[in-house]
Design a protein around this motif. Structure first.
Motif, PDB file in Angstrom:
ATOM      1  N   PHE A  30       7.594   1.398 -33.326  1.00 48.14           N
ATOM      2  CA  PHE A  30       7.421   2.252 -31.649  1.00 48.14           C
ATOM      3  C   PHE A  30       7.683   1.767 -30.899  1.00 48.14           C
ATOM      4  CE2 PHE A  30       3.312   3.708 -29.687  1.00 48.14           C
ATOM      5  CZ  PHE A  30       3.609   4.618 -29.679  1.00 48.14           C
ATOM      6  N   LYS A  32       7.862   3.549 -28.416  1.00 44.40           N
ATOM      7  CA  LYS A  32       7.113   4.698 -27.156  1.00 44.40           C
ATOM      8  C   LYS A  32       7.607   4.249 -26.066  1.00 44.40           C
ATOM      9  CE  LYS A  32       3.594   8.796 -25.729  1.00 44.40           C
ATOM     10  NZ  LYS A  32       2.534   9.454 -26.237  1.00 44.40           N
ATOM     11  N   THR A  34       6.229   5.225 -21.073  1.00 44.44           N
ATOM     12  CA  THR A  34       5.646   6.093 -20.660  1.00 44.44           C
ATOM     13  C   THR A  34       5.950   5.692 -19.023  1.00 44.44           C
ATOM     14  OG1 THR A  34       3.376   5.723 -20.553  1.00 44.44           O
ATOM     15  CG2 THR A  34       4.297   7.090 -22.140  1.00 44.44           C
ATOM     16  N   THR A  62      10.020   5.200 -34.829  1.00 44.36           N
ATOM     17  CA  THR A  62       9.246   6.379 -34.036  1.00 44.36           C
ATOM     18  C   THR A  62       9.271   6.171 -32.414  1.00 44.36           C
ATOM     19  OG1 THR A  62       7.906   8.173 -34.338  1.00 44.36           O
ATOM     20  CG2 THR A  62       7.038   6.068 -34.632  1.00 44.36           C
ATOM     21  N   THR A  63       8.860   7.066 -32.053  1.00 44.18           N
ATOM     22  CA  THR A  63       8.542   7.400 -30.242  1.00 44.18           C
ATOM     23  C   THR A  63       7.674   8.607 -30.174  1.00 44.18           C
ATOM     24  OG1 THR A  63       9.672   8.432 -29.861  1.00 44.18           O
ATOM     25  CG2 THR A  63      10.935   6.408 -29.637  1.00 44.18           C
ATOM     26  N   ASN A  64       6.554   8.530 -31.731  1.00 46.63           N
ATOM     27  CA  ASN A  64       6.770   9.923 -31.730  1.00 46.63           C
ATOM     28  C   ASN A  64       4.390   9.382 -31.602  1.00 46.63           C
ATOM     29  OD1 ASN A  64       4.132  11.713 -31.731  1.00 46.63           O
ATOM     30  ND2 ASN A  64       6.265  12.852 -33.109  1.00 46.63           N
ATOM     31  N   ALA A  65       3.723   8.986 -30.753  1.00 45.53           N
ATOM     32  CA  ALA A  65       2.112   8.562 -30.990  1.00 45.53           C
ATOM     33  C   ALA A  65       1.493   9.486 -32.396  1.00 45.53           C
ATOM     34  CB  ALA A  65       1.589   8.627 -29.878  1.00 45.53           C
ATOM     35  N   THR A  66       1.680  10.008 -32.797  1.00 44.87           N
ATOM     36  CA  THR A  66       1.490  11.332 -33.773  1.00 44.87           C
ATOM     37  C   THR A  66       1.250  10.251 -34.904  1.00 44.87           C
ATOM     38  OG1 THR A  66       2.898  11.887 -34.502  1.00 44.87           O
ATOM     39  CG2 THR A  66       1.787  13.089 -32.798  1.00 44.87           C
ATOM     40  N   TYR A  67       2.474   9.071 -35.498  1.00 44.65           N
ATOM     41  CA  TYR A  67       2.070   7.923 -36.864  1.00 44.65           C
ATOM     42  C   TYR A  67       0.845   7.774 -36.640  1.00 44.65           C
ATOM     43  CZ  TYR A  67       6.857   8.593 -38.357  1.00 44.65           C
ATOM     44  OH  TYR A  67       7.463   8.539 -39.085  1.00 44.65           O
ATOM     45  N   THR A  84       7.546  -1.142 -25.765  1.00 45.76           N
ATOM     46  CA  THR A  84       6.835  -0.179 -25.230  1.00 45.76           C
ATOM     47  C   THR A  84       5.907   0.330 -23.885  1.00 45.76           C
ATOM     48  OG1 THR A  84       5.230  -0.960 -25.872  1.00 45.76           O
ATOM     49  CG2 THR A  84       5.733   0.564 -27.538  1.00 45.76           C
ATOM     50  N   GLN A  93      -6.035   8.282 -31.379  1.00 45.21           N
ATOM     51  CA  GLN A  93      -4.600   7.668 -31.780  1.00 45.21           C
ATOM     52  C   GLN A  93      -4.973   6.447 -31.503  1.00 45.21           C
ATOM     53  OE1 GLN A  93      -1.956   9.201 -29.686  1.00 45.21           O
ATOM     54  NE2 GLN A  93      -1.457  11.222 -30.802  1.00 45.21           N
TER      55      GLN A  93
END
Length: 255
Positions: A30, A32, A34, A62-67, A84, A93
């Motif tokens: 991961f 991601k 911000t 992924t960089t997508n937190a929906t995982y 991150t 999440q």
């Protein structure tokens, strides 16, 4: 008849291969951000994918937190937070990730993973420490605290390294320390003689490994560093560990 036997043998072999692939350990990397975005994230993802191919585990990135849903996380032996930064997950999440760890899941944090979710107390406890600041990147010396661990056994006792040398709000104590910073070899250290840089611990039903190293692209082509993070990933994955959601204490969050 021979063709039939050969055909059946091939089908059995393909079925065996498919079963082995389905049983292969899989991790999620991961990346991601911000807040500060480390340019080394793509190099880190590529390096971990290569480590997976060479060492028998599958890697999703992924960089997508929906995982971070329960159904998705159940597929993974470990989740790696690769440099991150900032606030990454929403309440749902966060809850599902916490449940994953309580069920026996694994976590590995690399570099600025400790600068993520800084207001989330549970996450800071999972990592083992919370980032506070760092001086300008510079060369210094990493000291091996445990030379027998798989993540350190190939490292020199005093390892010259160039990095962002992280200071922590509070240094960890209830962890197994692997690497320390020698603050006398660089400028800007604030944690003193006891300044852990890498460690692991059992936490809340799961496993957590953290290393503060890994700021620059070059780290991810350095064999010594790659051996260090490979052993960290393997610790986080565990040895024949299956998730058990019957052990989970945290209830799922429903909006």
């Amino acid at each position: 008849m021979n063709k039939l036997i050969t055909g059946i043998a091939i089908m059995c072999l393909l079925n065996t291969i498919a079963q082995a692939q389905s049983l292969q350990k899989r991790i999620l990397v991961f990346g991601k951000t911000t807040r500060y975005h480390h340019e080394s994230i793509p190099a880190g993802m590529a390096a971990i994918q290569k480590l997976g191919k060479l060492n028998g585990f599958a890697v999703d990135t992924t960089t997508n937190a929906t995982y971070f849903t329960e159904d998705s996380l159940k597929k993974y032996a470990a989740v790696v937070f690769l440099s991150t930064s900032g606030n990454l997950l929403d309440t749902v999440q966060k809850t599902d990730f916490r449940r994953y760890i309580e069920a026996g899941g694994g976590y590995m944090g690399i570099h600025s993973a400790s600068a993520s979710e800084k207001e989330w107390v549970w996450y800071g406890q999972l990592v083992g420490a919370v980032f506070s600041d760092h001086p300008e990147p510079q060369s210094g010396v990493v000291v091996v605290a445990d030379a027998k661990d798989p993540s350190t056994k190939n490292l020199p006792a005093r390892w010259p390294w160039k990095n962002e040398w992280y200071n922590f709000k509070e240094v960890p104590h209830d962890v197994h320390v692997l690497l320390m910073a020698d603050e006398t070899t660089y400028k800007g250290g604030k944690n003193g003689v006891y300044h852990p840089l890498a460690w692991y611990h059992q936490f809340d039903g799961g496993r957590a490994f953290y290393t503060a190293l890994g700021h620059f692209d070059e780290a991810y082509s350095n064999p010594l560093y790659l051996g260090h993070i490979l052993a960290g990933i393997q610790y986080a994955m565990g040895n024949h560990v299956s998730l058990n959601y019957n052990k989970v204490k945290t209830s799922r969050y429903h909006e």
